[in-house]
Design a protein around this motif. Structure first.
Motif, PDB file in Angstrom:
ATOM      1  N   LEU A 163       5.907  77.485  37.268  1.00 50.87           N
ATOM      2  CA  LEU A 163       5.568  77.779  35.880  1.00 50.87           C
ATOM      3  C   LEU A 163       5.795  79.384  35.999  1.00 50.87           C
ATOM      4  O   LEU A 163       5.251  79.976  36.604  1.00 50.87           O
ATOM      5  CB  LEU A 163       4.216  77.538  35.395  1.00 50.87           C
ATOM      6  CG  LEU A 163       3.922  76.846  34.321  1.00 50.87           C
ATOM      7  CD1 LEU A 163       2.419  76.426  34.119  1.00 50.87           C
ATOM      8  CD2 LEU A 163       4.098  78.227  33.146  1.00 50.87           C
ATOM      9  N   ILE A 164       6.922  79.670  35.196  1.00 51.97           N
ATOM     10  CA  ILE A 164       7.456  81.025  35.154  1.00 51.97           C
ATOM     11  C   ILE A 164       6.799  81.628  33.769  1.00 51.97           C
ATOM     12  O   ILE A 164       7.094  81.138  32.719  1.00 51.97           O
ATOM     13  CB  ILE A 164       8.847  81.195  35.151  1.00 51.97           C
ATOM     14  CG1 ILE A 164       9.347  80.552  36.279  1.00 51.97           C
ATOM     15  CG2 ILE A 164       9.265  82.648  34.960  1.00 51.97           C
ATOM     16  CD1 ILE A 164      10.945  80.640  36.690  1.00 51.97           C
ATOM     17  N   THR A 165       6.203  82.744  34.156  1.00 46.81           N
ATOM     18  CA  THR A 165       5.793  83.639  32.764  1.00 46.81           C
ATOM     19  C   THR A 165       6.351  84.938  32.575  1.00 46.81           C
ATOM     20  O   THR A 165       6.754  85.444  33.681  1.00 46.81           O
ATOM     21  CB  THR A 165       4.070  83.795  32.761  1.00 46.81           C
ATOM     22  OG1 THR A 165       3.770  84.954  33.767  1.00 46.81           O
ATOM     23  CG2 THR A 165       3.539  82.577  33.282  1.00 46.81           C
ATOM     24  N   PHE A 166       6.279  85.453  31.231  1.00 45.85           N
ATOM     25  CA  PHE A 166       6.767  86.892  30.912  1.00 45.85           C
ATOM     26  C   PHE A 166       5.820  87.378  30.176  1.00 45.85           C
ATOM     27  O   PHE A 166       5.833  87.157  29.168  1.00 45.85           O
ATOM     28  CB  PHE A 166       8.215  86.654  30.354  1.00 45.85           C
ATOM     29  CG  PHE A 166       9.375  86.551  31.527  1.00 45.85           C
ATOM     30  CD1 PHE A 166       9.845  87.292  32.126  1.00 45.85           C
ATOM     31  CD2 PHE A 166       9.852  85.230  31.306  1.00 45.85           C
ATOM     32  CE1 PHE A 166      10.908  86.888  33.103  1.00 45.85           C
ATOM     33  CE2 PHE A 166      11.124  84.793  32.185  1.00 45.85           C
ATOM     34  CZ  PHE A 166      11.490  85.957  33.145  1.00 45.85           C
ATOM     35  N   GLU A 239      18.938  82.383  25.475  1.00 47.99           N
ATOM     36  CA  GLU A 239      19.143  80.721  25.965  1.00 47.99           C
ATOM     37  C   GLU A 239      19.620  81.093  27.521  1.00 47.99           C
ATOM     38  O   GLU A 239      19.193  80.585  28.288  1.00 47.99           O
ATOM     39  CB  GLU A 239      19.819  79.973  25.146  1.00 47.99           C
ATOM     40  CG  GLU A 239      19.626  78.431  25.718  1.00 47.99           C
ATOM     41  CD  GLU A 239      20.129  77.402  24.597  1.00 47.99           C
ATOM     42  OE1 GLU A 239      21.174  76.726  25.234  1.00 47.99           O
ATOM     43  OE2 GLU A 239      19.599  77.346  23.552  1.00 47.99           O
ATOM     44  N   LEU A 240      20.723  81.480  27.635  1.00 48.63           N
ATOM     45  CA  LEU A 240      21.260  81.687  28.981  1.00 48.63           C
ATOM     46  C   LEU A 240      20.687  82.425  29.904  1.00 48.63           C
ATOM     47  O   LEU A 240      20.456  82.034  31.211  1.00 48.63           O
ATOM     48  CB  LEU A 240      22.730  82.159  28.606  1.00 48.63           C
ATOM     49  CG  LEU A 240      23.642  81.290  27.931  1.00 48.63           C
ATOM     50  CD1 LEU A 240      25.067  82.155  27.714  1.00 48.63           C
ATOM     51  CD2 LEU A 240      24.028  80.308  28.850  1.00 48.63           C
ATOM     52  N   TRP A 245      17.679  82.471  34.814  1.00 46.88           N
ATOM     53  CA  TRP A 245      16.364  82.756  35.294  1.00 46.88           C
ATOM     54  C   TRP A 245      15.721  81.422  36.042  1.00 46.88           C
ATOM     55  O   TRP A 245      15.306  81.394  37.381  1.00 46.88           O
ATOM     56  CB  TRP A 245      15.384  83.491  34.442  1.00 46.88           C
ATOM     57  CG  TRP A 245      14.179  84.046  35.211  1.00 46.88           C
ATOM     58  CD1 TRP A 245      13.251  83.646  35.776  1.00 46.88           C
ATOM     59  CD2 TRP A 245      14.243  85.518  35.609  1.00 46.88           C
ATOM     60  NE1 TRP A 245      12.389  84.325  36.435  1.00 46.88           N
ATOM     61  CE2 TRP A 245      12.927  85.526  36.324  1.00 46.88           C
ATOM     62  CE3 TRP A 245      15.028  86.772  35.091  1.00 46.88           C
ATOM     63  CZ2 TRP A 245      12.334  86.879  36.651  1.00 46.88           C
ATOM     64  CZ3 TRP A 245      14.484  87.645  35.582  1.00 46.88           C
ATOM     65  CH2 TRP A 245      13.236  87.997  36.334  1.00 46.88           C
ATOM     66  N   ALA A 246      15.731  80.512  35.293  1.00 47.59           N
ATOM     67  CA  ALA A 246      14.999  79.025  35.944  1.00 47.59           C
ATOM     68  C   ALA A 246      15.835  78.801  37.226  1.00 47.59           C
ATOM     69  O   ALA A 246      15.250  78.434  38.238  1.00 47.59           O
ATOM     70  CB  ALA A 246      14.952  78.210  34.923  1.00 47.59           C
ATOM     71  N   GLY A 251      13.389  78.268  43.215  1.00 46.87           N
ATOM     72  CA  GLY A 251      13.085  78.420  44.744  1.00 46.87           C
ATOM     73  C   GLY A 251      12.932  76.949  45.367  1.00 46.87           C
ATOM     74  O   GLY A 251      13.964  76.168  45.271  1.00 46.87           O
ATOM     75  N   SER A 252      11.853  76.606  45.922  1.00 46.45           N
ATOM     76  CA  SER A 252      11.781  75.355  46.521  1.00 46.45           C
ATOM     77  C   SER A 252      11.106  74.287  45.593  1.00 46.45           C
ATOM     78  O   SER A 252      11.383  72.847  45.960  1.00 46.45           O
ATOM     79  CB  SER A 252      10.541  75.347  47.669  1.00 46.45           C
ATOM     80  OG  SER A 252       9.407  75.831  46.973  1.00 46.45           O
TER      81      SER A 252
END
Length: 489
Positions: A163-166, A239-240, A245-246, A251-252
């Motif tokens: 889960l990536i947050t900004f 969008e790109l 970034w995803a 990573g794993s």
């Protein structure tokens, strides 16, 4: 859906050594035939050595969800160790007896064995799914296995999710609380970033050669709803940015969901509203929750895995005006006024679930940021009435005290014009007024709820149970009062 698991099922039968092993094997073959498409492990487990061999067999062919079948009473220790050593979502089911003329040499006693199985799972703190009534014929078992697939998808997805947050939560949005300890308890990884990190990456994508192709895809999707084509280059660039970034930061992990801050500095620095892009990624199974709502993103992702379809995140937003209820709902639908409300967000619902989606500007932000000029930096919402149909409103929430709660409520979007703005619909949920007071308010849930477009409450309940959520609330009927409900009302 490109961001959720594909489930490959494996079937392993177990046999207690004082029962005929052939009984378990023939019953297993019948279950496999009733299912179709399941890997039938030919190792029948009577002891721990068999257990290790069976686990090796299913893992070798890529099985990621396991069905342990008690063809007879079953060996208590080896059968539960199958779940432990397999390490993925596991379901336990048991064979019903075959016929009245087979109750001497052909009786399996799996009905009894399931009791001991559940006790041994508890002894070892091993998580497993046991259906509501786990004993059945091959056709019954096949139906249970089919219902296990969406549960397994959610469990596998969370075990492989980052889960990536900004950005931090916006000021005065403490309700989207995000104590991250429970994320790790669920097996989810998290990467928290600054809005500046996102802005730097966005700027680096200026003049990206892929932008024209993304614009073309947006134009195709929007059709006549493309009311603000001038903002598409920035939206495509964004969008790109998120997709790259995803890919570079998972990573794993195999899967990604985002929780991003989206106002008010976003508009002045990026120059648009990100809602339409959020809708497009949600349609791929990669939800992007609004206002850095980490548990909102988590909830959306679970819904994507369970339903295999698009989800959204909405505010439980405003009441239905009395005149609208009387004119358009009362007497036409079997709901009271307090059963209804409007679910709204700026424009993040996938276009396939809008009656007629249009690219617009965000009215509330325009009032704040550019009230006296044509919309510019507030463009980018996808707006329209949400299409009528069945829905499930739900949320998995990390509480302010560091715990974990969930709610599930099934209902529908009514085919009634909202006469409003944003991505919005008139929702009807039986006994919503009581649910609103004695679950949403009493248990201090935030205003955001995840929405799946269908009735998936049964699977969600089983997923939350599998994850060990201690309190799962639902919209209780009048005959079943809530603990906080005043009995004298």
């Amino acid at each position: 859906m490109t961001n959720i698991p594909n489930i490959k099922l494996g079937l392993v039968s177990v046999s207690r050594d004082c029962f005929p092993i052939a009984l378990s094997e023939t019953r297993r073959a019948a279950v496999a035939a009733a299912c179709g498409g399941i890997h039938e492990c030919k190792v029948t487990v009577e002891n721990e050595a068999d257990m290790l061999q069976a686990v090796e067999d299913v893992k070798a062919v890529g099985v990621n969800a396991l069905v342990v079948f008690l063809g007879n009473f079953g060996p208590e220790t080896p059968e539960v160790l199958l779940a432990k050593y397999f390490g993925g979502p596991t379901m336990f089911v048991a064979a019903a007896e075959d016929a009245s003329d087979k109750l001497i040499n052909g009786r399996g006693d799996a009905y009894c064995g399931m009791l001991n199985c559940s006790y041994n799972l508890g002894l070892r703190n091993i998580k497993a799914h046991i259906p509501q009534y786990p004993v059945g014929t091959p056709d019954d078992i096949a139906s249970m296995i089919a219902e296990f697939v969406p549960i397994a998808s959610a469990v596998v997805g969370l075990a492989n999710l980052k889960l990536i947050t900004f950005g931090p939560r916006p000021q005065d949005f403490f309700a989207c609380n995000a104590p991250i300890k429970q994320l790790f308890n669920l097996g989810v990884e998290i990467q928290e970033n600054s809005e500046l990190d996102l802005l730097v990456s966005f700027n680096a994508h200026k003049d990206d050669p892929r932008i024209p192709d993304v614009i073309s895809d947006m134009e195709r999707e929007l059709g006549e709803g493309n009311k603000m084509p001038g903002i598409l280059p920035k939206l495509a660039q964004y969008e790109l940015t998120l997709l790259d970034w995803a890919e570079k930061n998972k990573g794993s992990r195999k899967y990604v969901a985002f929780a991003n801050k989206c106002w008010p500095a976003f508009q002045t620095e990026f120059g648009f509203v990100p809602c339409y892009v959020n809708s497009r990624l949600a349609a791929r199974g990669m939800p992007v929750s609004c206002e850095t709502d980490i548990y909102g993103a988590l909830s959306e992702y679970i819904g994507s895995c369970v339903s295999g379809a698009e989800v959204t995140l909405l505010d439980i937003n405003n009441s239905v005006p009395a005149d609208m209820f009387q004119r358009d709902i009362n007497g036409k639908f079997d709901y009271t006024h307090s059963d209804t409300f409007m679910g709204f967000h700026c424009g993040n619902t996938p276009i396939c679930h809008l009656k007629s989606g249009e690219l617009k500007h965000q009215l509330i932000m325009r009032r704040l940021l550019e009230p006296d000029r044509e919309p510019d930096i507030t463009r980018g919402t996808l707006e329209g009435d949400i299409a009528a149909g069945k829905i499930t409103f739900y949320r998995l929430q990390g509480t302010a005290e560091g715990g974990l709660n969930a709610y599930i409520a099934q209902g529908e979007v009514l085919p009634v014009p909202t006469q409003s703005f944003g991505g919005i619909g008139i929702f009807a949920i039986p006994e919503m007024g009581r649910f609103y007071r004695h679950v949403l308010i009493a248990d201090r849930y935030p205003h955001h709820g995840a929405v799946a477009f269908g009735h998936i409450g049964k699977a969600l309940f089983d997923v939350f149970s599998y994850l060990g959520v201690p309190k799962i609330s639902y919209n209780q009927p009048k005959s079943l009062p809530y603990p906080t409900e005043n009995p004298f009302s």
